[in-house]
Motif scaffolding. Structure first.
Motif, short mmCIF file in Angstrom:
data_model
loop_
_atom_site.label_atom_id
_atom_site.label_comp_id
_atom_site.label_asym_id
_atom_site.label_seq_id
_atom_site.Cartn_x
_atom_site.Cartn_y
_atom_site.Cartn_z
N ALA A 52 -36.15 33.07 12.21
CA ALA A 52 -36.48 34.31 11.52
C ALA A 52 -36.11 34.14 10.05
O ALA A 52 -34.94 33.92 9.73
CB ALA A 52 -35.71 35.48 12.12
N ALA A 99 -33.00 38.59 14.91
CA ALA A 99 -32.52 37.48 15.73
C ALA A 99 -31.48 37.96 16.73
O ALA A 99 -31.47 37.54 17.90
CB ALA A 99 -31.93 36.39 14.82
N VAL A 111 -31.23 31.52 17.88
CA VAL A 111 -32.24 31.77 16.84
C VAL A 111 -31.59 31.52 15.49
O VAL A 111 -30.42 31.86 15.28
CB VAL A 111 -32.77 33.22 16.91
CG1 VAL A 111 -33.81 33.47 15.83
CG2 VAL A 111 -33.34 33.53 18.29
N ALA A 113 -31.51 32.57 11.57
CA ALA A 113 -31.91 33.67 10.70
C ALA A 113 -31.53 33.33 9.26
O ALA A 113 -30.49 32.72 9.02
CB ALA A 113 -31.23 34.97 11.12
#
Length: 288
Positions: A52, A99, A111, A113
């Motif tokens: 992200a 995230a 994830v 970010a």
């Protein structure tokens, strides 16, 4: 619901318009911090499920797939899609929140970010003319005069300079090479002025007649990038990761357009109400 852990946060030094980071491509800055997160955390890149990334300045038109480009640049497999978040000035934080929601709901375990600022702000103050007028409205509403604004700016620069001397930022900053200058690398934030004084600031002309905001005491537009891993708490031990913190909550709020806008204040109040935390229990507030 699983807690979302923040792991291995890193950033480039912050740059100023016309400085070492000016003109750096957004995807290069994003790749730099993503690669550093992977290296510092020691995570198997194959365990990263998404990226992200936020990029809200002028580079956005050229790099709409900044998350995917950073993933490719850092050597992540093509199975990692990457995506862009946008909430104007809070887009980088929204990347972390998005995230975290993915991790909390079980949509993903790991994830990345992050966010990028890669072009200089348009001529004038951050936020443009509307932002400047709002700052002056707030100054009048709360009785903040020119001297108080200048004193706050000087104190801010001195605190930043002291933090650098004490090594507070060394562990979080990734030195970056400067385009066109061979092996030259920038490792410290640009624009920090320890020698700034209220005397020198007092000589500056306000940007609006009879105003308090000058080019010396207003917030500066900064260039750079940052990123972190957002990881499900129940996967930390398995992955051998040590969290820096856990995301306890978040909130977004708008402001009434009549009268001066209070920026983050409504969101802070909303967040405190949700979490049951009192403002005097918070050890550090970082706003803009």
């Amino acid at each position: 619901m699983r807690r979302a852990a923040i792991v291995a946060p890193v950033r480039t030094p912050s740059g100023v318009a016309g400085g070492a980071l000016s003109g750096m491509p957004a995807e290069w800055l994003a790749t730099t911090v993503l690669s550093a997160v992977i290296e510092r955390s020691g995570i198997d890149p194959l365990r990263i499920e998404d990226v992200a990334m936020a990029c809200v300045d002028g580079g956005l038109a050229e790099v709409p797939a900044i998350g995917a480009l950073a993933a490719r640049g850092a050597g992540l497999p093509h199975s990692v899609p990457g995506f862009l978040t946008d909430r104007h000035g809070a887009s980088g934080l929204q990347a972390v929140i998005t995230a975290a929601m993915m991790v909390q709901t079980g949509a993903a375990d790991v994830v990345v970010a992050g966010g990028v600022e890669c072009t200089a702000a348009p001529t004038g103050p951050p936020g443009g003319a509307d932002g400047l007028r709002n700052a002056e409205d707030l100054a009048r509403y709360y009785g903040i005069d020119r001297q108080a604004a200048d004193e706050f700016a000087v104190a801010s620069h001195r605190k930043a300079a002291r933090a650098w001397r004490q090594g507070c930022f060394v562990s979080e900053v990734v030195p970056v090479g400067v385009a066109g200058f061979g092996e030259h690398r920038i490792s410290r934030d640009e624009g920090v002025r320890e020698d700034l004084s209220t005397y020198t600031l007092s000589a500056l002309t306000p940007l609006l007649d009879q105003g308090v905001v000058t080019v010396g005491n207003m917030s500066a537009h900064r260039l750079g990038a940052s990123a972190c891993l957002v990881v499900a708490e129940d996967r930390l031990a398995e992955l051998g990761l040590t969290p820096m913190a856990f995301l306890a909550g978040w909130a977004a709020a708008g402001c009434d357009s009549d009268g001066p806008a209070l920026g983050a204040a409504p969101a802070v109040a909303k967040l405190l109400g949700r979490t049951g935390c009192a403002i005097d229990e918070v050890d550090l507030l970082e706003i803009n």
